[in-house]
Design a protein around this motif. Structure first.
Motif, PDB file in Angstrom:
ATOM      1  N   VAL A 257       0.898  -1.321   0.082  1.00  0.00           N
ATOM      2  CA  VAL A 257       0.095  -0.112  -0.040  1.00  0.00           C
ATOM      3  C   VAL A 257       0.866   1.255  -0.109  1.00  0.00           C
ATOM      4  O   VAL A 257       1.431   1.586   1.114  1.00  0.00           O
ATOM      5  N   PRO A 258       1.232   1.709  -1.186  1.00  0.00           N
ATOM      6  CA  PRO A 258       2.469   2.832  -1.465  1.00  0.00           C
ATOM      7  C   PRO A 258       2.157   4.098  -0.476  1.00  0.00           C
ATOM      8  O   PRO A 258       3.228   4.702   0.196  1.00  0.00           O
ATOM      9  N   LYS A 259       0.966   4.381  -0.442  1.00  0.00           N
ATOM     10  CA  LYS A 259       0.516   5.839   0.100  1.00  0.00           C
ATOM     11  C   LYS A 259       0.324   5.731   1.897  1.00  0.00           C
ATOM     12  O   LYS A 259      -0.018   6.529   2.260  1.00  0.00           O
ATOM     13  N   LYS A 260       0.541   4.391   2.184  1.00  0.00           N
ATOM     14  CA  LYS A 260       0.330   4.565   3.673  1.00  0.00           C
ATOM     15  C   LYS A 260       1.836   3.688   4.147  1.00  0.00           C
ATOM     16  O   LYS A 260       2.518   3.437   3.573  1.00  0.00           O
ATOM     17  N   LYS A 275       3.292  -2.479  11.601  1.00  0.00           N
ATOM     18  CA  LYS A 275       4.305  -1.183  11.129  1.00  0.00           C
ATOM     19  C   LYS A 275       4.987  -1.479  10.061  1.00  0.00           C
ATOM     20  O   LYS A 275       6.363  -1.295   9.949  1.00  0.00           O
ATOM     21  N   THR A 276       4.286  -1.606   8.794  1.00  0.00           N
ATOM     22  CA  THR A 276       4.800  -1.604   7.436  1.00  0.00           C
ATOM     23  C   THR A 276       3.631  -1.399   6.648  1.00  0.00           C
ATOM     24  O   THR A 276       2.516  -1.348   6.771  1.00  0.00           O
ATOM     25  N   ASN A 277       3.954  -1.169   5.588  1.00  0.00           N
ATOM     26  CA  ASN A 277       2.976  -0.925   4.263  1.00  0.00           C
ATOM     27  C   ASN A 277       3.249  -2.043   3.273  1.00  0.00           C
ATOM     28  O   ASN A 277       2.698  -2.237   2.196  1.00  0.00           O
ATOM     29  N   LYS A 278       3.757  -3.271   3.659  1.00  0.00           N
ATOM     30  CA  LYS A 278       3.982  -4.456   2.922  1.00  0.00           C
ATOM     31  C   LYS A 278       3.583  -5.818   3.801  1.00  0.00           C
ATOM     32  O   LYS A 278       4.017  -5.750   4.877  1.00  0.00           O
ATOM     33  N   VAL A 279       2.833  -6.549   2.975  1.00  0.00           N
ATOM     34  CA  VAL A 279       2.472  -7.635   3.690  1.00  0.00           C
ATOM     35  C   VAL A 279       2.551  -8.947   2.599  1.00  0.00           C
ATOM     36  O   VAL A 279       2.341  -8.973   1.596  1.00  0.00           O
ATOM     37  N   TYR A 280       3.495 -10.042   3.321  1.00  0.00           N
ATOM     38  CA  TYR A 280       3.674 -11.082   2.516  1.00  0.00           C
ATOM     39  C   TYR A 280       2.788 -12.313   2.851  1.00  0.00           C
ATOM     40  O   TYR A 280       2.967 -12.686   4.455  1.00  0.00           O
ATOM     41  N   VAL A 281       2.050 -12.959   2.283  1.00  0.00           N
ATOM     42  CA  VAL A 281       1.039 -13.764   2.702  1.00  0.00           C
ATOM     43  C   VAL A 281       1.234 -15.300   1.924  1.00  0.00           C
ATOM     44  O   VAL A 281       1.373 -15.183   0.896  1.00  0.00           O
TER      45      VAL A 281
END
Length: 292
Positions: A257-260, A275-281
């Protein structure tokens, strides 16, 4: 000792604290076992208790509580040979519902005593495990509001969903699903391992705990009338016919989510502030043994 030692972790306030699970009652069900019973005192305590219990090599660790308690205990048992038992006394009980574990305490205890098990998949989002589902977008806001409710009942969940439907603002999101990139501005981005959310509701009725896949249910930014339609389709169990929704099966997924800077998420019905804007599932196939 391991084959005759069962460890119970009881959340005394699950489901409003109306259950009457106590050490004597449990020992009556398992007269030929060494039974240890411990009670949680705060969020995260079940995980600490389960980790400590594993040192003594129990046959089974039983989570007596709701989806949050089950998640904490199950997260410790992933990739181990120790069996997870579930006594569902929470509000939603999504994983227990999928496994058809009854809410009646004596019947759920009976299932554990019979020793029948199933090996299920586990989902993982960054460093968090999930066994029922997780979600970002409006999902995170709903659970954040729901957790503030005095009584964790279906009406509180419905009210949190209603308020969030007005307040939530979508954010442009880059997804990589099964190696394919796509941009979406999701109102709902729901990733499920089981076919139940809790309260008997489902967004992913075709999801399976044993197929080695996660089921994604996505809904882009929609207007107020469409939100009402979606709400009714969830209540009626007809989400698959909601025209704006998209369902995909996958085993890996990247979310950015680039803008968060940070992301609100729900993981097995509990609010998490990532506390990141990247999630790896990803999915861990057949990584947990559960009594059912």
């Amino acid at each position: 000792m391991a084959s005759h030692y069962i460890h119970f972790i009881v959340n005394p306030i699950s489901g409003g604290g109306t259950h009457n699970i106590n050490a004597q009652m449990i020992r009556n069900f398992f007269p030929s076992y060494v039974v240890v019973v411990e009670y949680t005192q705060y969020k995260g305590h079940a995980m600490a208790l389960a980790t400590a219990a594993m040192e003594n090599d129990p046959y089974c660790i039983v989570a007596c509580g709701g989806d949050g308690t089950v998640n904490e205990v199950a997260s410790c048992l992933v990739k181990s040979k120790i069996i997870l038992g579930i006594i569902p006394v929470g509000s939603g009980n999504g994983l227990a519902s999928h496994l058809k574990i009854p809410k009646q305490i004596d019947r759920a205890m009976d299932i554990i005593s019979k020793g029948r098990t199933i090996r299920i998949d586990a989902g993982k989002a960054n460093n968090y495990y999930f066994f029922s589902n997780m979600g970002i977008a409006i999902d995170g806001m709903i659970i954040k509001k729901y957790e503030k409710a005095k009584r964790k009942k279906l009406m509180a969940y419905a009210w949190a969903s209603f308020v969030a439907a007005f307040e939530y603002r979508t954010a442009e999101t880059l997804l990589n699903i099964n190696g394919q990139n796509m941009w979406i501005e999701p109102m709902l981005l729901f990733i499920s391992n089981s076919n139940e959310m809790g309260y008997g509701m489902s967004l992913t009725p075709r999801a399976s705990l044993t197929d080695g896949k996660l089921d994604i249910f996505m809904v882009p930014k929609i207007n107020f009338f469409e939100k009402l339609q979606l709400a009714f389709s969830i209540l009626k169990g007809t989400t698959e016919s909601f025209k704006k929704a998209r369902m995909i099966k996958c085993d890996t997924m990247n979310i950015v989510v680039p803008k968060k800077i940070f992301i609100d998420a729900q993981i097995d019905g509990e609010y998490h502030y990532l506390k990141t804007n990247k999630v790896y599932v990803t999915i861990l196939k057949e990584s947990l043994s559960v009594a059912f």
